[in-house]
Design a protein around this motif. Structure first.
Motif, PDB file in Angstrom:
ATOM      1  N   ASP A 137      32.261  27.130  52.738  1.00 14.88           N
ATOM      2  CA  ASP A 137      32.204  28.313  53.586  1.00 14.88           C
ATOM      3  C   ASP A 137      33.076  29.429  53.007  1.00 14.88           C
ATOM      4  OD1 ASP A 137      30.534  27.029  55.528  1.00 14.88           O
ATOM      5  OD2 ASP A 137      32.302  25.960  56.233  1.00 14.88           O
ATOM      6  N   SER A 138      34.250  29.052  52.505  1.00 15.79           N
ATOM      7  CA  SER A 138      35.114  30.093  51.951  1.00 15.79           C
ATOM      8  C   SER A 138      34.555  30.618  50.625  1.00 15.79           C
ATOM      9  CB  SER A 138      36.560  29.601  51.821  1.00 15.79           C
ATOM     10  OG  SER A 138      36.717  28.645  50.809  1.00 15.79           O
ATOM     11  N   VAL A 139      33.755  29.795  49.945  1.00 14.11           N
ATOM     12  CA  VAL A 139      33.093  30.272  48.728  1.00 14.11           C
ATOM     13  C   VAL A 139      32.055  31.342  49.091  1.00 14.11           C
ATOM     14  CG1 VAL A 139      31.562  29.603  46.826  1.00 14.11           C
ATOM     15  CG2 VAL A 139      33.502  28.147  47.436  1.00 14.11           C
ATOM     16  N   VAL A 140      31.325  31.105  50.183  1.00  8.75           N
ATOM     17  CA  VAL A 140      30.369  32.119  50.651  1.00  8.75           C
ATOM     18  C   VAL A 140      31.118  33.382  51.089  1.00  8.75           C
ATOM     19  CG1 VAL A 140      28.699  32.689  52.475  1.00  8.75           C
ATOM     20  CG2 VAL A 140      28.547  30.502  51.282  1.00  8.75           C
ATOM     21  N   MET A 141      32.241  33.188  51.778  1.00  5.68           N
ATOM     22  CA  MET A 141      33.042  34.336  52.225  1.00  5.68           C
ATOM     23  C   MET A 141      33.404  35.241  51.049  1.00  5.68           C
ATOM     24  SD  MET A 141      34.029  34.262  55.537  1.00  5.68           S
ATOM     25  CE  MET A 141      35.758  34.671  55.658  1.00  5.68           C
ATOM     26  N   VAL A 142      33.887  34.618  49.981  1.00  7.47           N
ATOM     27  CA  VAL A 142      34.322  35.389  48.826  1.00  7.47           C
ATOM     28  C   VAL A 142      33.131  36.109  48.193  1.00  7.47           C
ATOM     29  CG1 VAL A 142      35.130  35.112  46.458  1.00  7.47           C
ATOM     30  CG2 VAL A 142      36.413  34.079  48.337  1.00  7.47           C
ATOM     31  N   ARG A 143      31.994  35.431  48.173  1.00  9.07           N
ATOM     32  CA  ARG A 143      30.798  36.037  47.600  1.00  9.07           C
ATOM     33  C   ARG A 143      30.385  37.283  48.394  1.00  9.07           C
ATOM     34  NH1 ARG A 143      28.145  36.134  42.846  1.00  9.07           N
ATOM     35  NH2 ARG A 143      25.913  36.475  43.102  1.00  9.07           N
ATOM     36  N   VAL A 144      30.367  37.143  49.723  1.00  2.00           N
ATOM     37  CA  VAL A 144      29.943  38.264  50.564  1.00  2.00           C
ATOM     38  C   VAL A 144      30.980  39.395  50.473  1.00  2.00           C
ATOM     39  CG1 VAL A 144      29.359  38.993  52.899  1.00  2.00           C
ATOM     40  CG2 VAL A 144      28.629  36.756  52.103  1.00  2.00           C
ATOM     41  N   ALA A 145      32.271  39.029  50.411  1.00  2.00           N
ATOM     42  CA  ALA A 145      33.319  40.048  50.282  1.00  2.00           C
ATOM     43  C   ALA A 145      33.151  40.838  48.983  1.00  2.00           C
ATOM     44  CB  ALA A 145      34.705  39.397  50.338  1.00  2.00           C
ATOM     45  N   GLN A 146      32.808  40.131  47.906  1.00  3.97           N
ATOM     46  CA  GLN A 146      32.546  40.814  46.633  1.00  3.97           C
ATOM     47  C   GLN A 146      31.450  41.855  46.799  1.00  3.97           C
ATOM     48  OE1 GLN A 146      31.729  37.347  44.014  1.00  3.97           O
ATOM     49  NE2 GLN A 146      32.534  38.682  42.402  1.00  3.97           N
ATOM     50  N   LYS A 147      30.383  41.428  47.491  1.00  8.32           N
ATOM     51  CA  LYS A 147      29.242  42.335  47.672  1.00  8.32           C
ATOM     52  C   LYS A 147      29.600  43.535  48.537  1.00  8.32           C
ATOM     53  CE  LYS A 147      25.484  39.081  47.006  1.00  8.32           C
ATOM     54  NZ  LYS A 147      24.043  38.893  47.261  1.00  8.32           N
ATOM     55  N   ALA A 148      30.508  43.322  49.502  1.00  6.16           N
ATOM     56  CA  ALA A 148      30.858  44.393  50.431  1.00  6.16           C
ATOM     57  C   ALA A 148      31.560  45.554  49.723  1.00  6.16           C
ATOM     58  CB  ALA A 148      31.731  43.842  51.554  1.00  6.16           C
ATOM     59  N   PHE A 149      32.305  45.251  48.649  1.00  7.09           N
ATOM     60  CA  PHE A 149      33.123  46.292  48.040  1.00  7.09           C
ATOM     61  C   PHE A 149      32.703  46.638  46.617  1.00  7.09           C
ATOM     62  CE2 PHE A 149      35.582  43.979  51.227  1.00  7.09           C
ATOM     63  CZ  PHE A 149      35.739  45.005  52.138  1.00  7.09           C
ATOM     64  N   TRP A 150      31.731  45.936  46.087  1.00  8.35           N
ATOM     65  CA  TRP A 150      31.257  46.190  44.740  1.00  8.35           C
ATOM     66  C   TRP A 150      30.882  47.661  44.575  1.00  8.35           C
ATOM     67  CZ3 TRP A 150      27.025  48.228  42.456  1.00  8.35           C
ATOM     68  CH2 TRP A 150      26.853  47.975  41.078  1.00  8.35           C
ATOM     69  N   PRO A 151      31.186  48.304  43.446  1.00  9.20           N
ATOM     70  CA  PRO A 151      31.782  47.761  42.220  1.00  9.20           C
ATOM     71  C   PRO A 151      33.303  47.683  42.244  1.00  9.20           C
ATOM     72  CG  PRO A 151      31.173  50.041  41.888  1.00  9.20           C
ATOM     73  CD  PRO A 151      30.758  49.704  43.277  1.00  9.20           C
ATOM     74  N   ALA A 152      33.928  47.985  43.368  1.00 10.66           N
ATOM     75  CA  ALA A 152      35.382  47.838  43.461  1.00 10.66           C
ATOM     76  C   ALA A 152      35.710  46.352  43.658  1.00 10.66           C
ATOM     77  CB  ALA A 152      35.914  48.663  44.630  1.00 10.66           C
ATOM     78  N   PRO A 153      36.918  45.948  43.281  1.00 13.88           N
ATOM     79  CA  PRO A 153      37.297  44.551  43.541  1.00 13.88           C
ATOM     80  C   PRO A 153      37.576  44.324  45.023  1.00 13.88           C
ATOM     81  CG  PRO A 153      39.128  45.751  42.541  1.00 13.88           C
ATOM     82  CD  PRO A 153      37.965  46.699  42.582  1.00 13.88           C
ATOM     83  N   ILE A 154      37.645  43.070  45.439  1.00 19.49           N
ATOM     84  CA  ILE A 154      37.978  42.748  46.827  1.00 19.49           C
ATOM     85  C   ILE A 154      39.359  43.332  47.138  1.00 19.49           C
ATOM     86  CG2 ILE A 154      38.484  40.858  48.440  1.00 19.49           C
ATOM     87  CD1 ILE A 154      36.487  39.132  46.873  1.00 19.49           C
ATOM     88  N   PRO A 155      39.465  44.183  48.166  1.00 21.26           N
ATOM     89  CA  PRO A 155      40.711  44.940  48.372  1.00 21.26           C
ATOM     90  C   PRO A 155      41.781  44.219  49.190  1.00 21.26           C
ATOM     91  CG  PRO A 155      39.041  45.732  49.889  1.00 21.26           C
ATOM     92  CD  PRO A 155      38.409  44.624  49.091  1.00 21.26           C
ATOM     93  N   PHE A 156      41.764  42.890  49.194  1.00 21.51           N
ATOM     94  CA  PHE A 156      42.825  42.155  49.891  1.00 21.51           C
ATOM     95  C   PHE A 156      43.052  40.818  49.195  1.00 21.51           C
ATOM     96  CE2 PHE A 156      38.866  42.502  52.443  1.00 21.51           C
ATOM     97  CZ  PHE A 156      38.310  41.258  52.174  1.00 21.51           C
ATOM     98  N   PRO A 157      44.214  40.200  49.432  1.00 13.85           N
ATOM     99  CA  PRO A 157      44.488  38.909  48.792  1.00 13.85           C
ATOM    100  C   PRO A 157      43.753  37.768  49.478  1.00 13.85           C
ATOM    101  CG  PRO A 157      46.347  39.552  50.162  1.00 13.85           C
ATOM    102  CD  PRO A 157      45.364  40.695  50.210  1.00 13.85           C
ATOM    103  N   VAL A 158      43.748  36.602  48.834  1.00 20.41           N
ATOM    104  CA  VAL A 158      43.231  35.397  49.472  1.00 20.41           C
ATOM    105  C   VAL A 158      44.403  34.452  49.692  1.00 20.41           C
ATOM    106  CG1 VAL A 158      40.964  35.665  48.407  1.00 20.41           C
ATOM    107  CG2 VAL A 158      42.672  34.198  47.299  1.00 20.41           C
ATOM    108  N   MET A 159      44.261  33.586  50.695  1.00 23.72           N
ATOM    109  CA  MET A 159      45.354  32.662  51.011  1.00 23.72           C
ATOM    110  C   MET A 159      44.818  31.246  51.145  1.00 23.72           C
ATOM    111  SD  MET A 159      48.349  32.812  53.880  1.00 23.72           S
ATOM    112  CE  MET A 159      47.394  33.058  55.363  1.00 23.72           C
TER     113      MET A 159
END
Lengths: 303, 418
Positions: free
Chosen positions: A41-63
């Motif tokens: 589930d967290s792998v999907v989260m990261v994938r969708v987060a990438q898409k949300a901000f592309w071409p910018a990087p994900i604008p927050f850290p992961v924990m």
């Protein structure tokens, strides 16, 4: 998609809804963080987060809330993925919480599942996180079925199921006072099958233990537990070597495997489609304590 | 390609709603063995005479203890044709709040009626709320037909009575289905017990009802949610406006206007991580790039020069009050969230409170309490960009937030500028 086609497949609709939630949080909060365990589930989260901000990087850290009882394959995956994404990784360590005397471990090999809550809340406070993305889905469990996408937590990190903010249309209320935070669940409306279908469509790699592999296991309380450093066989248990895979990935001591020969996405989807047991019911010792086990843990601040 | 259909269910305590949902989940193989075992165990412990499928949806301890449903519960099932999201809302009078919440995102509302009791006050209230929230399709399930010997006349008289009531409401698509959720008559398959019924089963209706044109595909609306400005490796300047299309469609080459500035530009590209798209429509989440460098930030709206929303600081709306700790009255101030805009709002006038059972307008109402609905005029600190809720549920809706408690206290449906 052709230019006259106005329809959207359900996976596209779910993805769009999740992207909107990620953007809303990035726009409205000061310090969001995404819980990333290496679980599917967290792998999907990261994938969708990438898409949300592309071409910018994900604008927050992961924990990662690290119980110290990890599957080595999952830790390896976590580190590789974090390096590839170029995001900052915050580790909230249960071992550290134990060492500092914040929590007490009943037995060195007991499940550390419940101890995670303290490590998580301490890390949220220490880092000043005001929004915490979790990969929880409403289809997982009955208490989760009633949780909001933006789930308010008071200054003790508690969830009050009877005092939730109404959530209308797609307008989210993220207003909080100092010390409070919001748990955000962008995958609320996804099911286990949706997760697998999406991973297959996107061809995102997963930790290898999600696919069939040979492993030494024992049968314990009707579940197949993989043997390892934190989970030795007990007296009288027969050690079996079987082809298994994991449906969920948590603490090694409380996550069970299922017998499986599914070696790729297509085969896993086939198995999930005909499965008659929920992923938590099949493989999570932590949810079996009582009917209200999840509700109780959530109230304390669990994810 | 299978689509997503969201529907809300509403009904009174004993009309068999949970049984119906249980049956839809069970017959579509969406209930798992361990869930069923847990329900059977709890049923036995409670002394129920049968496996109480209602327990599948009662998730919180207080609900199980009191045998009532407190909150909206979301359920999921799929058939090869569609994926379904059910917002299961409790029927008690005090939970109008939940019904409104569930209906706000629903494509379809399903109202249950006990064939023995006929139309009751709650049925009318649920129908009214569905029409107020502009749920595009309404299905009236006349349940427990087995208990009236599958009598056609009982069904027809309920149908006539409800039809007459519905004619007073703004309901566009109304379907009646006689059924027995307990026995499965007309739930998944057509029932041989009601040969006189010529319609389809409920599941067939849910799979086939046409929802693609319920969205507004006419008026282009793109509320800017987030501005994407990365440092590109090649040093080029990328400036994209990310958001979810709220109406109409957009294509590269379209001439657009941006509110509030009123400046015009042309779309150069519509980006996603999977590549540029030739067209974006609701509810796609995309990133729009424009030919000209104009100052655009979150809360702005991209639309067309000759098709734009109303721009006004004065808004008239129907609102539903959702808070049990306070009441709405004229003169109060709140935070308002509408599309991606946030402002402050002053309640200028409470025109009337609507009795949702009789539809009578109480023009002498001094305030609105929990679950009450009324018409108000608001004045906002900055202009909002909105459409009539009946034309666009995304740009026509808002919530009010209490500035001190941060609670979501109201949901609003915009009628227009006064």
């Amino acid at each position: 998609m052709t230019s006259t086609d106005y329809s959207l497949s359900y996976l596209e609709a779910l993805e769009a809804e999740s992207i909107e939630i990620f953007r809303e949080v990035a726009a409205e909060f000061e310090h969001p963080v995404l819980l990333f365990s290496g679980g599917k589930d967290s792998v999907v989260m990261v994938r969708v987060a990438q898409k949300a901000f592309w071409p910018a990087p994900i604008p927050f850290p992961v924990m990662h809330v690290d119980t110290g009882h990890n599957f080595p394959e999952v830790l390896e995956y976590r580190d590789a993925r974090v390096a590839e994404l170029g995001v900052e990784l915050v580790v909230a360590s249960v071992q550290e919480a134990i060492d500092r005397g914040r929590v007490r471990e009943e037995h060195p090999l007991a499940s550390r599942n419940r101890l995670q809550t303290v490590a998580l809340l301490d890390a949220i406070e220490a880092n000043g996180f005001d929004a915490v993305f979790g990969g929880a889905r409403r289809d997982e469990e009955k208490a989760r079925a009633k949780e909001r996408v933006f789930s308010f937590r008071d200054e003790f990190g508690q969830w009050d199921p009877k005092n939730q903010r109404p959530e209308l249309w797609r307008i989210y209320n993220g207003r909080i006072a100092r010390g409070e935070h919001i748990r955000v669940f962008p995958l609320s409306n996804w099911t286990e099958l949706d997760i697998w279908s999406y991973l297959a469509r996107e061809q995102v790699p997963l930790p290898s233990i999600y696919f069939a592999h040979r492993r030494q296991v024992v049968r314990r309380e009707g579940m197949l537990m993989g043997l390892g450093e934190f989970l030795p066989a007990q007296d009288g248990e027969e050690i079996l070597e079987m082809s298994v895979r994991y449906r969920t990935v948590g603490d090694m001591t409380c996550t069970a495997a299922v017998e499986s020969t599914a070696a790729d996405y297509a085969q896993v989807i086939e198995e999930v489609s005909v499965s008659r047991i929920t992923e938590r019911g099949a493989t999570r010792a932590d949810d079996k304590f009582s009917e209200a086990a999840m509700e109780d843990r959530k109230k304390e601040g669990y994810f | 390609m299978s689509e997503l259909l969201r529907f809300a269910t509403a009904g009174s305590v004993d009309d068999g709603k949970s049984t119906l949902i249980g049956r839809l989940l069970y017959d579509s193989k969406s209930i798992f063995e361990d869930q069923l075992e847990a329900v059977e165990r709890t049923s036995r412990q409670r002394g129920d005479q049968y496996t109480n499928l209602a327990l599948l949806t009662d998730g919180l301890r207080a609900e199980r203890e009191q045998g009532i449903t407190i909150d909206v519960a979301y359920r999921y099932f799929a058939t090869p044709r569609r994926k379904f999201i059910i917002a299961d809302t409790p029927g008690h009078i005090q939970y109008t709040r939940n019904m409104v919440t569930g209906a706000s995102t629903a494509d379809l509302a399903l109202i249950l009626i006990d064939a023995r009791k006929g139309i009751v006050e709650q049925s009318r209230r649920h129908a009214f709320l569905s029409s107020l929230l502009r749920v595009p399709h309404l299905v009236l399930c006349v349940n427990k037909m087995d208990l009236v010997d599958y009598d056609q006349e009982t069904y027809e008289s309920i149908r006539r009575e409800f039809g007459a009531f519905a004619a007073k409401l703004d309901i566009h698509d109304l379907t009646f289905i006689p059924m027995s959720a307990l026995n499965g008559d007309n739930v998944v398959n057509r029932s041989p017990n009601m040969a006189w019924y010529e319609g389809t089963s409920l599941l067939h209706h849910l799979e086939e009802v046409h929802i693609a044109s319920d969205r507004n595909l006419i008026d282009p609306r793109f509320p800017v949610q987030y501005v994407i400005r990365p440092q590109m490796a090649d040093g080029s300047d990328y400036r994209g406006y990310a958001g979810t299309v709220a109406g109409g469609s957009f294509r590269p080459g379209d001439e657009v206007m941006v509110l509030p500035s009123g400046f015009s530009s042309t779309i150069t590209a519509i980006d996603t991580m999977d590549g540029p798209v030739a067209q974006a429509h609701s509810p796609m989440a995309v990133t729009i790039r424009l030919a000209d460098e104009i100052d655009i930030s979150r809360g702005d709206m991209i639309c067309r020069p000759h098709n734009h929303p109303t721009v006004s600081q004065d808004v008239t709306a129907m609102i539903c009050w959702l808070d049990d700790r306070s009441r709405l009255n004229a003169g109060a101030k709140y935070v308002i969230k509408q599309t991606t805009r946030t402002a402050r709002a002053l309640v200028r006038e409470l025109h009337y409170r609507l009795d949702i059972n009789t539809l009578h307008r109480h023009e002498d109402a001094a305030d609105l309490a929990l679950n009450e609905i009324g018409r108000v005029t608001l004045r906002t600190t900055t202009p909002l960009f909105f459409d009539d809720y009946r034309r666009n549920r995304s740009t026509g809706s808002f919530i009010l937030i209490d500035e001190h408690t941060n609670a979501t206290v109201a949901g609003g449906m915009i009628l227009g500028a006064p």
